[in-house]
Design a protein around this motif. Sequence first.
Motif: not given
Length: 769
Positions: A338-355
């Motif tokens: 069987s052919a299978k795929l491993n998936a990796y969800v790569m997330l880059t954090r943004g700047k959470h606070q700003s004024v």
Amino acid sequence: MDKSFRYAILATIALLLASCSSTKYVPDGSYLLDEVRIHTDNKEVKPSNLSMYIRQNPNAKWFSLIKTQLYVYNWSGQDSTRWINRILRKLGDAPVIYSEEETNRTREEITKAVQNMGYMGALVEPVRQVQKKKMKLVYKVTTSKPYKVRTLRYDIRDSKIKEYIQQDSAVTLLSEGMYFDVNVLDAERQRITNKLLQNGYYKFNKEYISYTADTVRNSYLVDLTLHLAPYRQHNEDTPQNHQQYTINKVSFITDYNVLQASPWNSIEVNDSLHYKGFPIYYKDKLYLRPKVLINNLHITPGTLYNEQNVQRTYSNYGRLQALKYTNIRFFEAQQSDSAKLNAYVMLTRGKHQSVSFEVEGTNSAGDLGAAASVAFQHRNMFKGSETLMFKLRGAYEAVSGLQSSLNQDYIELGAEATINFPRFMFPFVSSDFKRRIRATTEFGLQYNYQMRPEFTRIVASAGWSYKWGVQQQRSQHRIDLLDINYLYMPSIDQTFKEDYLEKDENYILKYNYEDRFIVRTGYSYIYNSAGRAFMNNSSIGNSYTIRLNFESAGSLLYAVAKLGGMKKNASGEYTLLNIPFAQYLKGDFDFAKNLVIDNRNSLAFHFGAGIAIPYGNATMLPFEKRYFSGGANSVRGWSVRDLGPGSFPGDNNFMNQSGDIKLDASIEYRTRLFWKFRGALFVDAGNIWTIRDYKDQPGGQFKFGKFYKQIAVAYGLGLRLDLDFFVLRFDGGMKAINPTYEKKKDRYPIIHPKFSRDFAFHFAVGYPF
């Protein structure tokens, strides 16, 4: 007509006509390419569809009429070292010199394009018309008889793929009897590819699909065969059937640095957890709740790979403001056969606070002032990418022209708090439904304190709404489930009250200077055919936009009050906490269309209509819900709030120049000028009317047999500075038909214009529609 206005027009014409010869800088033996056209002998082959293949176009014309930039260039002298000549040449366009080489390339590309439509015997002949040093060029297209598909066969040896194609045969683009159109053939390749990518064929692309076409001798018929090539990773590999891939495992890496080119297995992580079978890797501290990560995921272990689900996952994570980037990678994980795929969800954090800070200047009818605001934003308030925004605003303005006994200052203070949840929040709704609807939920509170010389007013509001968009943001919906507004008047100057509210019993003024509740629900819908190509209220290519809005206020409160037998106040209104509430129905429709003429010119059309009906507990609409006409986005021959209702001439009271019904229509010719400047010629028409006959708005009531005679018309010129991220717009409008007057001389200022009376200047940001 004013002499100054007449002289300005004559001077402009004189400048254009006084330009030197358009062939001033055309070398001897060469020709200025003056005009290029395409002519076809077949109505089904439109010249507009072939214009993109023209390799050499003549100098651009402003409004498709005047080669202004060529004339500017020709104003320059021969001495290129003089600064004035350099500037004129930079602002202008050098003459386009006819090129035989470009003409031959155009002929070849048009021929190929027409042949691809099924007209295999098409011929294109350039016809040149020379007059002195100018040349007009016409590409004469002879299509001949089209080739048609006689038989259609499928050469597919992969039984599973063949089954998918047969199941989907009802929506195929191919059929016997169709024109042998290469563009349709290619679209069918892409359609089949998309189908297979949604059913596990991770490595499939349209290059595996090809055609053979055998023409039948002495006829215009084609025997067409669609071929499916077997899978080969390398040319020397043994051909095999295409594999269907199943998702094996999905993992999250939440601190991926998109700027690093390191392989996925070398990304720095120092901790992990498992949530519902999904590994989540992070560095130092997990900034999003695991449930949020899983709920926005559409890639499910154990299911076939589906490209559509991958794009949905990208879209869902793109809505989370706590994230800056999302990258999904797949790696093969071969297990037995069987052919299978491993998936990796790569997330880059943004700047959470700003004024952020904003400072602005204000000018209200000549009264100068200033305003400032400060806003704080937190994009991950509860570790679910919830966005909290808190804003404070203050404004000051010196008010002139009032009685000396009144304070001459206007002060405004405001506070606003909103929180946006990137999910649908409503009790008793299943988690699966919340996940599928992909809506955002917003709660908001606002407080506004206004202290004017004549009165002090407080406006407080609270709202609960939902927003969502579908199909690459072509459609956007908004539901205001509950919007509560409370208008409170703590104090009114006695002189102002006696002169304006009680004297002559001005009902419109009086109604809008009383305490009032507005409890409303509403729905709005926006559709733009250009989708993500929609930029700055203009679009790439032909497009149209539809806007619908409907809202209702007070209906539920009125029903409760009536069923409960509540008593009315002295004005005959039911009250909530001793405060009368507004009751009305309001609907709006807006349509705008953009038609591209060529790469420099376009036509834009707009039509808008709205009606608001007070009933039940009210005979008048709150001022904020009434319509007004005139201004930068309406009939531009009038200043803002200066037109209507109907034939009412106005009485210097802007509240009386508002209505319950609105009609607007515009046509605008837009052209590129030079650099980032754009020009426009426009004609606007419209007005507002009232539903009832108010004594303070004589001539303002809508009547079927009369309203069309009260439609105002204006025309004018516009200049726009398009800076990509926003547009500065300057419009000058002249009245053409003024419904205020009945006498022809005053009613039709287009025949008898008076600049000081009929001209209005507007400055705005963004296009009018």
